[in-house]
Design an enzyme around this catalytic site. Structure first.
Site, PDB file in Angstrom:
ATOM      1  N   HIS A 155       0.670   0.739   3.794  1.00 13.94           N
ATOM      2  CA  HIS A 155       1.438   0.329   4.966  1.00 13.94           C
ATOM      3  C   HIS A 155       2.201   1.434   5.790  1.00 13.94           C
ATOM      4  O   HIS A 155       2.083   1.620   6.876  1.00 13.94           O
ATOM      5  CB  HIS A 155       2.739  -0.694   4.628  1.00 13.94           C
ATOM      6  CG  HIS A 155       1.946  -1.769   3.799  1.00 13.94           C
ATOM      7  ND1 HIS A 155       2.723  -2.785   3.314  1.00 13.94           N
ATOM      8  CD2 HIS A 155       0.767  -2.389   3.661  1.00 13.94           C
ATOM      9  CE1 HIS A 155       2.009  -3.838   2.939  1.00 13.94           C
ATOM     10  NE2 HIS A 155       0.695  -3.451   3.298  1.00 13.94           N
TER      11      HIS A 155
ATOM     12  N   SER B  35      -4.152  -4.637   6.038  1.00 14.55           N
ATOM     13  CA  SER B  35      -2.831  -4.310   5.986  1.00 14.55           C
ATOM     14  C   SER B  35      -2.283  -2.908   6.617  1.00 14.55           C
ATOM     15  O   SER B  35      -1.873  -2.555   7.549  1.00 14.55           O
ATOM     16  CB  SER B  35      -1.770  -4.765   5.112  1.00 14.55           C
ATOM     17  OG  SER B  35      -2.122  -4.208   3.796  1.00 14.55           O
TER      18      SER B  35
END
Length: 276
Positions: free
Chosen positions: A254, A201
């Site tokens: 992230h 991610s």
């Protein structure tokens, strides 16, 4: 490469490509939502655009049909396959995109066979000072996923964004984005949670930031991300930070990945503008 135009009708696109081939200009078609026409030799751009304007005035002109007959491509050059979903996967993804996807799947299978902890001991961010020179660890954390939803979500975005970058900008660009974002997002995440984390991610967020800003500042690059999707990405970060869903998320990775992607897109578009 330079994107010249897009056609909704693939047969029309093929007709123009065939005609330009008879004029000594090589164009290529990339199938996405539409048939995108790309020119490798940018020095011929003005000539191609002039021919395109004439073509659009009367695409049914016999000379264009004759060009298709001459090149043997009157059937639009498309192959209608029995498995269009697999064909779409293959057409959008280059070798780097596929390699990372396969690696993630193999590691996920290994984690289910021998256990998460065993694989993490092999691939996790260095969890002991004695491991700091095992350099692969700074990157291999991206291959580990801890649930089916986790890996499916990440691989879908990786294929969608990474495939576009590789097809439009080349494998080298995708490798650079992946390596830098894996390293920096991993560094930030281990500061937040320690070394026991994993997932693609951080790289996915880097690609989101890169594709969105590159498309905004350099539309000719041929890559873009709808603003609604970048807003979704930001909301997902907020949701993870506030723990709205009660899920363990790599919030540091992230945020770091998104910043890395935005920064790389800004630098690349700045350099592109200087060259022009």
């Amino acid at each position: 490469m330079l994107m010249i135009t897009s056609f909704a009708n693939p047969r029309v696109a093929q007709a123009f490509v065939d005609y330009m081939a008879t004029q000594g200009v090589i164009l290529t078609i990339q199938q996405h939502n539409q048939s995108d026409i790309w020119l490798a030799d940018e020095s011929q751009a003005e000539r191609v655009r002039a021919e395109l304007a004439r073509f659009m005035e009367n695409p049914g002109d016999p000379r264009y049909l004759a060009a298709s007959w001459q090149s043997g491509q009157t059937n639009s050059g498309l192959r209608y396959r029995r498995f269009p979903f697999l064909a779409t996967l293959r057409e959008r993804a280059g070798p780097v995109t596929w390699t990372v996807m396969v690696a993630c799947v193999l590691v996920y299978i290994a984690m289910n066979l021998v256990g998460d902890q065993t694989v993490m001991v092999w691939l996790a961010w260095p969890f002991d000072p004695a491991l700091k020179f095992e350099f692969w660890r700074y990157f291999t954390h991206i291959f580990m996923h801890f649930s089916l939803m986790h890996i499916l979500f990440n691989l879908l975005w990786w294929w969608y964004l990474g495939g576009a970058v590789e097809k439009r900008l080349g494998s080298g660009k995708l490798i650079v984005i992946t390596v830098i974002s894996a390293l920096l997002s991993g560094y930030v995440q281990q500061k937040f949670s320690g070394p026991w984390f994993g997932g693609l991610s951080g790289v996915v967020y880097a690609l989101m930031g890169y594709v969105w800003l590159r498309g905004e500042r350099d539309p000719q690059s041929g890559i873009y991300l709808q603003r609604g999707l970048i807003i979704f990405a930001l909301l997902w970060i907020v949701a993870g930070w506030l723990d709205w869903f009660g899920m363990s998320m790599a919030n540091g990775a992230h945020i770091a990945g998104l910043i890395v992607g935005l920064a790389m897109a800004f630098v690349d578009t700045l350099n592109a503008r200087k060259r022009t």
